[in-house]
Design an enzyme around this catalytic site. Structure first.
Site, PDB file in Angstrom:
ATOM      1  N   GLU A 165      -5.651  -7.953  -1.294  1.00 32.95           N
ATOM      2  CA  GLU A 165      -6.004  -7.770   0.702  1.00 32.95           C
ATOM      3  C   GLU A 165      -8.339  -7.445   0.000  1.00 32.95           C
ATOM      4  O   GLU A 165      -8.132  -6.842  -0.628  1.00 32.95           O
ATOM      5  CB  GLU A 165      -6.230  -7.575   1.069  1.00 32.95           C
TER       6      GLU A 165
ATOM      7  N   GLU B 117       1.301  -1.205   0.088  1.00 36.58           N
ATOM      8  CA  GLU B 117      -0.148  -0.143   0.047  1.00 36.58           C
ATOM      9  C   GLU B 117       1.077   1.647   0.021  1.00 36.58           C
ATOM     10  O   GLU B 117       0.529   2.262   0.320  1.00 36.58           O
ATOM     11  CB  GLU B 117      -1.256  -0.298   1.292  1.00 36.58           C
TER      12      GLU B 117
HETATM   13  C1  BG6 Z   1      -4.480  -2.897   4.845  1.00 36.37           C
HETATM   14  C2  BG6 Z   1      -3.029  -3.685   5.681  1.00 36.37           C
HETATM   15  O1  BG6 Z   1      -3.896  -1.099   4.944  1.00 36.37           O
HETATM   16  O2  BG6 Z   1      -5.805  -3.608   5.756  1.00 36.37           O
HETATM   17  C3  BG6 Z   1      -3.289  -4.565   6.369  1.00 36.37           C
HETATM   18  O3  BG6 Z   1      -2.451  -3.728   4.124  1.00 36.37           O
HETATM   19  C4  BG6 Z   1      -4.358  -4.063   7.382  1.00 36.37           C
HETATM   20  O4  BG6 Z   1      -2.141  -4.199   6.961  1.00 36.37           O
HETATM   21  C5  BG6 Z   1      -5.715  -4.315   6.630  1.00 36.37           C
HETATM   22  O5  BG6 Z   1      -4.179  -4.883   8.349  1.00 36.37           O
HETATM   23  C6  BG6 Z   1      -7.021  -4.302   6.612  1.00 36.37           C
HETATM   24  O6  BG6 Z   1      -6.640  -3.682   7.659  1.00 36.37           O
HETATM   25  P1  BG6 Z   1      -7.202  -3.758   9.186  1.00 36.37           P
HETATM   26  O7  BG6 Z   1      -6.915  -2.173  10.419  1.00 36.37           O
HETATM   27  O8  BG6 Z   1      -8.686  -4.138   9.669  1.00 36.37           O
HETATM   28  O9  BG6 Z   1      -6.495  -4.335  10.038  1.00 36.37           O
END
Ligand code: BG6
Length: 480
Positions: A378, A175
């Protein structure tokens, strides 16, 4: 069958939220190791020293460091074709600038890759996921110091050379475009001169000149790594990784339309354009001028950006966001990037709006823009899970979310998009990045650990585990 035969089904993690063993095997301290646990209501903080009085969730993560064999066996049982993980820079170079790499750290990842290979699971390695060696914030000014480009490239050279026959898929920076967001990029730049001890991680104070110069240096480092990786092994597939949440205008007011276009350019495409096309988009310098930012870009930088374009575009997407010129509009949050509340959507318990159509929208937009293979690395639903008396975990809400998103992927593929893989986030429960808590779970596998770090760390299969196994077995045909 819609999904290509060799489609990469799997799951994603990151060392600082998953691995633990923060001071074992010769590992050094990273920026993430200095972040305290928080929750939905209390913010994470960054401390200059690691204090006994706070709990730092990166310290034990969910203990992949000691349990990797068990976890990989669970992934194999689900039928994973690919596993996204990150290498902790501080396991390889504990201070970031050591003369020799740490053999024990290198060996640890050898073991992990060998274990994955045993089951035919392809590793997808993020080289850098929010865990800058802490020393590089002290001896240097984080990414604001040019020296970090060479230090990062040397780290890449070390792991590319060592794992050239074990890893084929790489992502240079997780990211990277969150550096365009003042409240995230301020800390992510690793420039800590003005840091107040114990500051909230999203309120450390921003200086756009520093942040954008630091980002430029990251983009150059990424491009140099891509070029070097291809020289070391021409079979390497090296991608960028962008937080690409879809942006919609809240209304058809032309002002809202333009705001949406601007957000896409300045937040999402600012980095994607450089990493895929090898140069900044037309809108970048006028915007920087508006901010009063003047980038130092050398001829060598320009050449490096041109020579180091990526092989594929990977991205995260959890939700969509709306933008509007109406300042009174109700707000909604999201994965670091928020916006106005969309009246047509439901939201998760953390206020992230749930929108599978956004996946179709983004896949089409990105493929139309770049025309190179895409990978979703993701996606997922952060939710509280309940363990029943018999140990079962009925996470139908998660199954529903993922099913809808996979259907959207299917439609995008039918529409001609070249999508090569899908790794939903936190396939085994792990620590939340934004809040540092355990309550926000994404996994197919439950981990017995609470927000304060208590628990057995035992693993158990949720309903979604069995469901995802069938999805993979049928290559996306069976979603119910
Ligand atoms: C992304 C990141 O921003 O979202 C991860 O690459 C992160 O590291 C994921 O865990 C989900 O966000 P969160 O805050 O729910 O863990």
């Amino acid at each position: 069958m819609t999904f290509p035969k060799n489609f990469l089904w799997g799951g994603a993690t990151a060392a600082n939220q998953y691995e633990g063993g923060w001071n074992e095997g010769g590992k050094g301290e990273s920026l993430a190791d200095h972040m305290t646990a928080g929750s939905r209501v209390s913010p994470r903080r960054i401390t200059k020293k690691i204090e006994d009085t706070f709990y730092y969730p990166a310290s034990d993560g969910v203990d992949f460091y000691h349990r990797y064999k068990e976890d990989i066996a669970l992934m194999a049982e689900m039928g994973f074709k690919v596993f996204r993980m990150s290498i902790a820079w501080t396991r390889i170079f504990p201070n970031g600038n050591d003369v020799e790499p740490n053999e024990e750290g290198l060996k640890f990842y050898d073991n992990v890759f060998d274990e994955l290979n045993k089951y035919g699971i392809e590793p997808l390695v993020t080289i850098y996921h929010s865990d800058l060696p802490y020393n590089l914030t002290q001896e240097y000014d984080g990414w604001y110091s040019r020296e970090l480009v060479d230090l990062y490239v040397r780290y890449c050279e070390t792991i590319f050379t060592r794992y050239q026959n074990k890893v084929r898929y790489w992502l240079t920076f997780n990211e990277i475009n969150t550096m365009t967001l003042p409240f995230v990029g301020a800390l992510a730049s690793g420039y800590l001169k003005d840091l107040k001890d114990g500051a909230e991680i999203f309120k450390v104070g921003d200086n756009p000149q520093i942040r954008y110069q630091a980002l430029h240096q990251m983009l150059v480092a990424s491009a140099k790594a891509v070029k070097l990786g291809h020289e070391i092994n021409p079979d390497f597939q090296i991608g960028c990784m962008i937080a690409a949440a879809a942006t919609y205008p809240l209304t058809c007011n032309p002002k809202d339309i333009l705001l949406a276009q601007r957000r896409e350019q300045l937040v999402v495409d600012y980095c994607g354009d450089v990493q895929v096309r090898g140069e900044y988009g037309h809108y970048a310098f006028p915007y920087l001028a508006e901010l009063g930012v003047e980038l130092t870009i050398t001829d060598d930088d320009r050449q490096a950006l041109k020579d180091g374009t990526v092989d594929f575009y990977s991205f995260s997407q959890y939700s969509s966001n709306c933008v509007t010129s109406d300042e009174s509009a109700e707000k909604a949050s999201g994965n670091l990037i928020g916006g106005a509340k969309n009246p047509y959507l439901e939201a998760s318990d953390w206020g992230w709006q749930i929108d599978s159509e956004a996946m179709y929208f983004t896949l089409n937009r990105l493929y139309g823009r770049y025309g190179i293979p895409l990978m979703i690395v993701e996606n997922g639903l952060g939710a509280m899970d309940t363990v029943e008396a018999d140990g079962s975990i009925h996470d139908d809400y998660r199954i529903y979310y993922l099913k809808e998103h996979i259907e959207a992927m299917e439609r995008a593929i039918t529409n001609g998009v070249d999508l090569i893989g899908y790794t939903p986030w936190g396939c085994i429960d792990l620590v939340s990045g934004s809040t540092g808590e355990m309550d926000k779970r994404y996994g197919f596998v439950y981990v017995d650990k609470d927000n304060e770090g208590n628990g057995t760390f035992d693993r158990s299969r949720k309903d979604s585990f069995y469901w995802y196994k069938k999805v993979i077995e049928s290559n996306g045909e069976t979603l119910d």
